[in-house]
Scaffold this active site. Structure first.
Site, PDB file in Angstrom:
ATOM      1  N   ARG A  39     -15.539  -4.121  10.194  1.00 39.44           N
ATOM      2  CA  ARG A  39     -15.524  -2.656  10.290  1.00 39.44           C
ATOM      3  C   ARG A  39     -16.851  -2.121  10.825  1.00 39.44           C
ATOM      4  O   ARG A  39     -16.869  -1.094  11.516  1.00 39.44           O
ATOM      5  CB  ARG A  39     -15.190  -2.044   8.926  1.00 39.44           C
ATOM      6  CG  ARG A  39     -13.699  -2.080   8.638  1.00 39.44           C
ATOM      7  CD  ARG A  39     -13.377  -1.485   7.292  1.00 39.44           C
ATOM      8  NE  ARG A  39     -11.938  -1.239   7.167  1.00 39.44           N
ATOM      9  CZ  ARG A  39     -11.293  -1.138   6.023  1.00 39.44           C
ATOM     10  NH1 ARG A  39     -11.946  -1.281   4.883  1.00 39.44           N
ATOM     11  NH2 ARG A  39     -10.007  -0.910   6.010  1.00 39.44           N
ATOM     12  N   LYS A 207      -3.671  -2.872  -3.624  1.00 32.04           N
ATOM     13  CA  LYS A 207      -3.523  -1.417  -3.762  1.00 32.04           C
ATOM     14  C   LYS A 207      -2.036  -1.099  -3.899  1.00 32.04           C
ATOM     15  O   LYS A 207      -1.432  -0.434  -3.057  1.00 32.04           O
ATOM     16  CB  LYS A 207      -4.143  -0.714  -2.552  1.00 32.04           C
ATOM     17  CG  LYS A 207      -5.666  -0.834  -2.509  1.00 32.04           C
ATOM     18  CD  LYS A 207      -6.253  -0.140  -1.285  1.00 32.04           C
ATOM     19  CE  LYS A 207      -7.766  -0.267  -1.253  1.00 32.04           C
ATOM     20  NZ  LYS A 207      -8.349   0.188   0.027  1.00 32.04           N
ATOM     21  N   GLY A 368      -8.682  -3.723   5.626  1.00 29.41           N
ATOM     22  CA  GLY A 368     -10.026  -4.274   5.505  1.00 29.41           C
ATOM     23  C   GLY A 368     -10.009  -5.690   4.979  1.00 29.41           C
ATOM     24  O   GLY A 368     -10.657  -6.589   5.534  1.00 29.41           O
ATOM     25  N   GLY A 392      -3.852   0.802   4.619  1.00 25.34           N
ATOM     26  CA  GLY A 392      -3.077   1.958   4.161  1.00 25.34           C
ATOM     27  C   GLY A 392      -2.841   2.947   5.294  1.00 25.34           C
ATOM     28  O   GLY A 392      -1.746   3.509   5.436  1.00 25.34           O
TER      29      GLY A 392
HETATM   30  N1  LIG Z   1      -1.778 -11.595  -6.977  1.00 27.32           N
HETATM   31  C1  LIG Z   1      -2.864 -10.853  -6.833  1.00 27.32           C
HETATM   32  N2  LIG Z   1      -3.509 -10.338  -7.913  1.00 27.32           N
HETATM   33  C2  LIG Z   1      -4.616  -9.587  -7.766  1.00 27.32           C
HETATM   34  N3  LIG Z   1      -5.188  -9.289  -6.588  1.00 27.32           N
HETATM   35  C3  LIG Z   1      -4.586  -9.772  -5.481  1.00 27.32           C
HETATM   36  C4  LIG Z   1      -3.406 -10.564  -5.537  1.00 27.32           C
HETATM   37  N4  LIG Z   1      -3.059 -10.909  -4.293  1.00 27.32           N
HETATM   38  C5  LIG Z   1      -3.980 -10.355  -3.480  1.00 27.32           C
HETATM   39  N5  LIG Z   1      -4.908  -9.686  -4.178  1.00 27.32           N
HETATM   40  C6  LIG Z   1      -6.125  -8.996  -3.672  1.00 27.32           C
HETATM   41  O1  LIG Z   1      -5.774  -7.949  -2.820  1.00 27.32           O
HETATM   42  C7  LIG Z   1      -6.963  -7.550  -2.170  1.00 27.32           C
HETATM   43  C8  LIG Z   1      -6.653  -6.836  -0.888  1.00 27.32           C
HETATM   44  O2  LIG Z   1      -5.763  -5.769  -1.140  1.00 27.32           O
HETATM   45  P1  LIG Z   1      -5.692  -4.427  -0.262  1.00 27.32           P
HETATM   46  O3  LIG Z   1      -6.973  -3.670  -0.401  1.00 27.32           O
HETATM   47  O4  LIG Z   1      -4.442  -3.738  -0.674  1.00 27.32           O
HETATM   48  O5  LIG Z   1      -5.576  -4.998   1.222  1.00 27.32           O
HETATM   49  P2  LIG Z   1      -6.155  -4.400   2.597  1.00 27.32           P
HETATM   50  O6  LIG Z   1      -7.628  -4.072   2.385  1.00 27.32           O
HETATM   51  O7  LIG Z   1      -5.956  -5.480   3.604  1.00 27.32           O
HETATM   52  O8  LIG Z   1      -5.355  -3.174   2.874  1.00 27.32           O
HETATM   53  C9  LIG Z   1      -7.770  -8.821  -1.977  1.00 27.32           C
HETATM   54  O9  LIG Z   1      -9.087  -8.595  -2.447  1.00 27.32           O
HETATM   55  C10 LIG Z   1      -7.021  -9.872  -2.820  1.00 27.32           C
HETATM   56  O10 LIG Z   1      -7.870 -10.642  -3.637  1.00 27.32           O
HETATM   57  O1  LIG Z   2     -10.212  -0.051   2.804  1.00 26.48           O
HETATM   58  C1  LIG Z   2      -9.537   0.896   3.178  1.00 26.48           C
HETATM   59  O2  LIG Z   2      -8.189   0.877   3.226  1.00 26.48           O
HETATM   60  P1  LIG Z   2      -7.270  -0.470   3.277  1.00 26.48           P
HETATM   61  O3  LIG Z   2      -7.678  -1.366   2.111  1.00 26.48           O
HETATM   62  O4  LIG Z   2      -5.874   0.060   3.081  1.00 26.48           O
HETATM   63  O5  LIG Z   2      -7.472  -1.086   4.612  1.00 26.48           O
HETATM   64  C2  LIG Z   2     -10.134   2.196   3.681  1.00 26.48           C
HETATM   65  O6  LIG Z   2     -11.555   2.089   3.764  1.00 26.48           O
HETATM   66  C3  LIG Z   2      -9.737   3.333   2.760  1.00 26.48           C
HETATM   67  O7  LIG Z   2     -10.217   3.101   1.456  1.00 26.48           O
HETATM   68  P2  LIG Z   2      -9.427   3.726   0.200  1.00 26.48           P
HETATM   69  O8  LIG Z   2      -8.060   3.048   0.123  1.00 26.48           O
HETATM   70  O9  LIG Z   2     -10.287   3.447  -1.004  1.00 26.48           O
HETATM   71  O10 LIG Z   2      -9.272   5.203   0.472  1.00 26.48           O
END
Ligand SMILES: Nc1ncnc2c1ncn2[C@@H]1O[C@H](COP(=O)(O)OP(=O)(O)O)[C@@H](O)[C@H]1O
Ligand SMILES: O=C(OP(=O)(O)O)[C@H](O)COP(=O)(O)O
Length: 411
Positions: A39, A207, A368, A392
């Site tokens: 990023r 998330k 991310g 997201g």
């Molecule tokens: N079964 C699980 N339990 C808890 N955390 C998890 C699990 N599977 C994946 N994760 C966690 O999810 C995190 C990423 O989630 P998220 O922020 O939603 O993805 P992104 O940033 O790609 O949008 C990673 O740090 C990973 O460790």
């Molecule tokens: O990491 C982010 O989103 P992502 O995990 O869905 O890619 C963005 O920086 C937004 O962060 P936020 O979901 O805490 O608002």
């Protein structure tokens, strides 16, 4: 009305002007070490274009989800230091967001220099639900730019947030869209306008409450939804399984049952894991074993077991689904890939995506942590059609939802 772009701003002239740039510097950290600087790198071109044209750039960004107060573990400093290492321009870092230090350093900027403000979420007004509170914070941010300021939104990963530095600020300063936002939207548009089928969406991550809602709309768009990561346990529980101490959105069980029913009616396939890697604790070295997905509490850890990855059988089944696709969007790791023992599912998905990309399919990895996952697992960026900086944000775009950070620029 369409948004004004960075090129419009450059054409207006920026030399000597303070320009507030909203970047997404929300990078994964191990202590204060940036484990994936994707990023930061993605934010460099817009900053360089502005400094190269003589602007005095003030970067504002968030990191993690602090509770509206300064919290050292969420300091922007590691990301800002990385930016300072990579940028061609001199970069200073403020120790506050709109306080004395930020104001003094902003006023001291000279042409071509960059100031990074402390994490904007250290101020509770950034994420407030109260319009007046956010507007007041946006006004204080704008005041850092003095008389002829401008605002550039380049934080694609945060465009789905109705926050002061993303949304309200655009009503205070002349506002422009950064190139990163534009590029991301251009790629995602290809996924929404007549995607080549089969169209497979792979979801995971942590998330869960943010992203469960997306499924409703994806049921009308994708052919297959493949679900791993922390999201899986709410699905397994909705089908009656006990999930031990795994991530679970108890209040979403009925909603998820609704998704499963609708998927059946509409002919969209929801593919869930059939085996899970269950661990004794959320820890790199935790004891772990593979159990059937409907028997998580049958592991030797009983109800204390935590599902931290999909099992190898599921990894193969997910890869098979991906291999048949012509369009794939993937957001959210299938497990806690940061720990080697729980990276197998994410690795299987990434490898399948890379193979189908080489075979001509359109593949987008968004988020991310998802982007960090593919890079730390050793996949080069060009193994996929596009690596998006927003998870997201991409999902909400694919849903067809209004994105505050984009509509604010179109006002
Ligand atoms: N079964 C699980 N339990 C808890 N955390 C998890 C699990 N599977 C994946 N994760 C966690 O999810 C995190 C990423 O989630 P998220 O922020 O939603 O993805 P992104 O940033 O790609 O949008 C990673 O740090 C990973 O460790
Ligand atoms: O990491 C982010 O989103 P992502 O995990 O869905 O890619 C963005 O920086 C937004 O962060 P936020 O979901 O805490 O608002």
């Amino acid at each position: 009305m369409s948004a004004k772009t960075l090129q419009d701003l450059l054409a207006d002239g920026v030399a000597g002007r303070h320009v507030l740039v909203r970047s997404d510097l929300n990078v994964p950290l191990d202590g204060d070490r940036v484990t994936d600087d994707g990023r930061v790198r993605a934010s460099l071109p817009v900053i360089a274009a502005l400094t190269g044209a003589g602007a005095r750039v003030i970067v504002m960004a968030h990191l993690g989800r602090p509770k509206g107060a300064p919290d050292p573990q969420y300091s922007i400093a590691p990301a800002a230091d990385r930016l300072a290492e990579l940028a061609d321009a001199p970069v200073t870092v403020a120790t506050d967001v709109v306080g004395d230090d930020a104001r003094t350093k902003a006023a001291a900027l000279t042409d071509g220099q960059v100031l990074v403000l402390e994490n904007v979420r250290f101020d509770p007004r950034e994420t407030s639900k109260d319009d007046d509170e956010r507007a007041a914070f946006a006004a204080e941010l704008a005041a850092l730019t003095g008389e002829h300021g401008a605002y550039v939104d380049d934080a694609f990963g945060a465009v789905h947030r109705k926050h002061a530095s993303v949304y309200d600020i655009a009503a205070v300063l002349p506002a422009y869209q950064g190139d990163l936002v534009k590029t991301e939207v251009d790629v995602l548009r290809r996924l929404t306008e007549n995607p080549e089928r089969p169209y497979v969406v792979v979801l995971g991550g942590s998330k869960v409450s943010d992203k469960l809602a997306v499924i409703d709309s994806l049921l009308g768009k994708a052919d297959v939804l493949v679900i791993g990561g922390g999201m899986v346990f709410t699905f397994l529980a909705a089908r009656g399984a006990k999930v031990g101490a795994s991530l679970l959105e108890q209040d979403q069980l009925d909603t998820v049952r609704g998704y499963l029913d609708r998927a059946e009616q509409t002919g969209v396939r929801i593919v869930l894991p059939t085996d899970i890697v269950v661990a004794e604790a959320f820890d790199r070295d935790a004891a772990h074993e593979v159990v059937p997905a409907d028997g998580i509490e049958s592991s030797r850890f009983g109800a204390a077991g935590i599902g931290l990855d999909i099992g190898p059988e599921s990894g193969r089944a997910f890869a098979d689904e991906i291999a048949k696709a012509r369009t794939v969007f993937w957001n959210g790791p299938a497990g806690v890939f940061e720990f080697d023992a729980f990276a197998g599912g994410t690795k299987a998905i990434a490898a399948a995506l890379a193979a189908v990309t080489a075979d001509g399919a359109l593949t987008v990895v968004g988020g991310g942590d998802s982007a960090a996952a593919v890079r730390t697992l050793g996949f080069p960026d060009d193994a996929f059609s596009h690596i998006s900086t927003g998870g997201g944000a991409s999902l909400e775009y694919l849903e067809g939802k209004e994105l505050p950070g984009i509509t604010a620029l179109e006002r």
